[in-house]
Design an enzyme around this catalytic site. Structure first.
Site, PDB file in Angstrom:
ATOM      1  N   ARG A 111       0.435   2.514  -3.905  1.00  0.00           N
ATOM      2  CA  ARG A 111       0.864   1.111  -4.054  1.00  0.00           C
ATOM      3  C   ARG A 111       2.316   1.159  -4.496  1.00  0.00           C
ATOM      4  O   ARG A 111       2.637   1.720  -5.543  1.00  0.00           O
ATOM      5  CB  ARG A 111       0.006   0.381  -5.093  1.00  0.00           C
ATOM      6  CG  ARG A 111       0.619  -0.942  -5.506  1.00  0.00           C
ATOM      7  CD  ARG A 111      -0.319  -1.815  -6.287  1.00  0.00           C
ATOM      8  NE  ARG A 111      -1.315  -2.410  -5.415  1.00  0.00           N
ATOM      9  CZ  ARG A 111      -2.044  -3.475  -5.746  1.00  0.00           C
ATOM     10  NH1 ARG A 111      -1.901  -4.040  -6.921  1.00  0.00           N
ATOM     11  NH2 ARG A 111      -2.932  -3.958  -4.905  1.00  0.00           N
ATOM     12  N   ARG A 120     -13.775  -5.071  -1.916  1.00  0.00           N
ATOM     13  CA  ARG A 120     -12.731  -4.033  -1.934  1.00  0.00           C
ATOM     14  C   ARG A 120     -13.382  -2.659  -2.076  1.00  0.00           C
ATOM     15  O   ARG A 120     -12.996  -1.705  -1.424  1.00  0.00           O
ATOM     16  CB  ARG A 120     -11.756  -4.258  -3.108  1.00  0.00           C
ATOM     17  CG  ARG A 120     -10.861  -5.479  -2.981  1.00  0.00           C
ATOM     18  CD  ARG A 120      -9.855  -5.360  -1.849  1.00  0.00           C
ATOM     19  NE  ARG A 120      -8.951  -4.235  -1.986  1.00  0.00           N
ATOM     20  CZ  ARG A 120      -7.854  -4.221  -2.746  1.00  0.00           C
ATOM     21  NH1 ARG A 120      -7.495  -5.285  -3.412  1.00  0.00           N
ATOM     22  NH2 ARG A 120      -7.075  -3.135  -2.806  1.00  0.00           N
ATOM     23  N   ASP A 171      -2.413 -17.218  -1.373  1.00  0.00           N
ATOM     24  CA  ASP A 171      -2.054 -16.098  -2.244  1.00  0.00           C
ATOM     25  C   ASP A 171      -0.973 -16.618  -3.195  1.00  0.00           C
ATOM     26  O   ASP A 171      -0.417 -17.707  -2.988  1.00  0.00           O
ATOM     27  CB  ASP A 171      -1.544 -14.918  -1.382  1.00  0.00           C
ATOM     28  CG  ASP A 171      -1.254 -13.656  -2.187  1.00  0.00           C
ATOM     29  OD1 ASP A 171      -1.772 -13.532  -3.317  1.00  0.00           O
ATOM     30  OD2 ASP A 171      -0.512 -12.781  -1.691  1.00  0.00           O
ATOM     31  N   GLN A 203      -6.873  -4.947   1.648  1.00  0.00           N
ATOM     32  CA  GLN A 203      -7.348  -6.274   1.263  1.00  0.00           C
ATOM     33  C   GLN A 203      -7.769  -7.085   2.485  1.00  0.00           C
ATOM     34  O   GLN A 203      -8.792  -7.763   2.463  1.00  0.00           O
ATOM     35  CB  GLN A 203      -6.236  -7.017   0.503  1.00  0.00           C
ATOM     36  CG  GLN A 203      -6.643  -8.402   0.051  1.00  0.00           C
ATOM     37  CD  GLN A 203      -7.678  -8.381  -1.050  1.00  0.00           C
ATOM     38  OE1 GLN A 203      -7.446  -7.806  -2.108  1.00  0.00           O
ATOM     39  NE2 GLN A 203      -8.833  -9.006  -0.827  1.00  0.00           N
ATOM     40  N   CYS A 207      -7.140 -13.359  -2.518  1.00  0.00           N
ATOM     41  CA  CYS A 207      -7.234 -11.918  -2.817  1.00  0.00           C
ATOM     42  C   CYS A 207      -7.196 -11.635  -4.306  1.00  0.00           C
ATOM     43  O   CYS A 207      -7.579 -10.540  -4.725  1.00  0.00           O
ATOM     44  CB  CYS A 207      -6.145 -11.149  -2.076  1.00  0.00           C
ATOM     45  SG  CYS A 207      -4.472 -11.495  -2.672  1.00  0.00           S
ATOM     46  N   HIS A 243      -0.730  -5.304   3.098  1.00  0.00           N
ATOM     47  CA  HIS A 243      -1.861  -5.009   2.196  1.00  0.00           C
ATOM     48  C   HIS A 243      -3.120  -4.855   3.071  1.00  0.00           C
ATOM     49  O   HIS A 243      -4.019  -5.690   3.030  1.00  0.00           O
ATOM     50  CB  HIS A 243      -2.002  -6.149   1.175  1.00  0.00           C
ATOM     51  CG  HIS A 243      -2.833  -5.812  -0.020  1.00  0.00           C
ATOM     52  ND1 HIS A 243      -3.391  -4.562  -0.230  1.00  0.00           N
ATOM     53  CD2 HIS A 243      -3.216  -6.573  -1.089  1.00  0.00           C
ATOM     54  CE1 HIS A 243      -4.067  -4.577  -1.371  1.00  0.00           C
ATOM     55  NE2 HIS A 243      -3.968  -5.783  -1.909  1.00  0.00           N
TER      56      HIS A 243
HETATM   57  N1   CP Z   1      -6.014  -8.077  -4.721  1.00  0.00           N
HETATM   58  C1   CP Z   1      -5.462  -6.984  -5.288  1.00  0.00           C
HETATM   59  O1   CP Z   1      -4.918  -6.080  -4.634  1.00  0.00           O
HETATM   60  O2   CP Z   1      -5.608  -6.955  -6.640  1.00  0.00           O
HETATM   61  P1   CP Z   1      -4.911  -5.950  -7.665  1.00  0.00           P
HETATM   62  O3   CP Z   1      -3.435  -6.221  -7.641  1.00  0.00           O
HETATM   63  O4   CP Z   1      -5.538  -6.256  -8.997  1.00  0.00           O
HETATM   64  O5   CP Z   1      -5.202  -4.536  -7.241  1.00  0.00           O
HETATM   65  N1  NVA Z   2       1.114 -10.890  -2.541  1.00  0.00           N
HETATM   66  C1  NVA Z   2       0.628 -10.346  -3.787  1.00  0.00           C
HETATM   67  C2  NVA Z   2      -0.699  -9.704  -3.590  1.00  0.00           C
HETATM   68  C3  NVA Z   2      -1.319  -9.161  -4.859  1.00  0.00           C
HETATM   69  C4  NVA Z   2      -2.618  -8.457  -4.613  1.00  0.00           C
HETATM   70  C5  NVA Z   2       1.648  -9.351  -4.331  1.00  0.00           C
HETATM   71  O1  NVA Z   2       2.194  -8.564  -3.566  1.00  0.00           O
HETATM   72  O2  NVA Z   2       1.880  -9.376  -5.548  1.00  0.00           O
END
Ligand code: CP
Ligand code: NVA
Length: 309
Positions: free
Chosen positions: A105, A296, A228, A135, A268, A132
């Protein structure tokens, strides 16, 4: 088919591979609920590099590896030499000597791509600024559970910021043969190149990918309404300005009146009530939203088993 590959983007998967992941995810979910052992990754180790925060991703990948008979290592960039400037390409080659797979990540998508290029084990994108995919594959599984296995022709409306989720939804809906419409303010459209590629992918499956600025137009007759956060990780400084710009893009009851009567709302998480979604709408659809969070685990187990098995 997927063994040994990376998963950086749904665009790189075939439509059949998407279905293969969803089918295995459903099977592993059923096995876990029935208490049937499914140690598909016995003795294997996943390294999890986190350069951004996470609740769901960390816990679901780590627990998922444990349930598959393997183990996971949490590698925060605060602890790795990567955080002190060791090149990503060296990190990739070192970790490849110890591990069976790497999850990352991070911010720039190019970092995940560089890691994958230099690693000779599968690399899984667990969120970049661009995409992502884990997700969105999860969300497709959740839609199957709530709307039936055949995703073809279902209409999804995305309302809000054209971000990494929007980009991945375009790829995912294109592969699944869905009708996808995103409503974003003019300057906040999803990535132009991703849009072009998703529209191209859509031609092969009968899907459609449309960008508009009017939330009512997007939501009209939708089977699934999704949103989101208005300020993704890394955009904290823009939060106040974004609250102002995105105010007409809130998912609330007034907007939902235009969707199909049986429409579901998805998110999400983390959710910011009073911003992209109202408290009432969030709580009414909490059963779907928390299925989505649970899924997930099952979807990523399927991804890891297929790539690393
Ligand atoms: N939806 C998602 O990726 O959540 P986190 O940022 O908590 O991993
Ligand atoms: N769009 C958001 C998703 C978090 C899971 C971000 O990137 O922070």
């Amino acid at each position: 088919m997927l063994k040994g590959k990376d998963l950086l983007s749904i665009h790189e998967l075939s439509a059949d591979e998407v279905q293969e992941i969803l089918a295995l995810a459903a099977e592993l979910k059923a096995k876990q609920k029935a208490g049937i052992e499914h140690h598909l990754l016995k003795g294997k180790t996943l390294g999890m590099i986190f350069e951004k925060s996470s609740t769901r991703t960390r816990v679901s990948f780590e627990t998922g590896m444990y349930q598959l008979g393997g183990q996971a290592l949490f590698l925060s960039n605060r602890d790795l030499q990567l955080g002190r400037g060791e090149p990503i390409k060296d990190t990739a080659r070192v970790l490849s000597r110890y591990l069976d797979g790497i999850m990352i990540r991070t911010y720039g998508h190019d970092r995940a791509e560089e890691l994958a290029r230099y690693a000779d084990i599968p690399v899984i994108n667990a969120l970049t600024d661009l995409l992502h995919p884990c997700q969105v594959l999860t969300d497709l599984l959740t839609i199957r559970e709530h709307k039936g296995k055949n995703l073809q022709g279902l209409k999804m409306a995305y309302v809000g910021d054209g971000n990494n989720m929007t980009n991945s939804f375009m790829y995912g809906c294109a592969k699944a043969g869905m009708e996808f419409v995103a409503a974003t303010p003019e300057g906040y459209r999803p990535d132009a190149e991703v849009t072009r590629q998703a529209q191209e992918d859509a031609r092969a499956t009968g899907a459609s990918i449309t960008l508009v600025t009017d939330p009512l137009e997007a939501v009209k007759g939708a089977d699934i309404v999704v949103t989101d956060t208005w300020a993704s990780m890394g955009q904290e400084a823009e939060h106040e300005e974004r609250k102002r710009i995105f105010a007409p893009y809130q998912v609330n009851d007034k907007l939902l009146a235009h969707a199909d009567k049986r429409a579901i709302v998805m998110h999400c998480l983390p959710a910011y009530r009073g911003e992209e979604i109202t408290e009432e709408v969030f709580e009414r659809f909490a059963p779907v939203i928390f299925d989505e969070a649970e899924n997930r685990l099952h979807t990523q187990k399927a991804i890891m088993a297929l790539l690393m098995g």
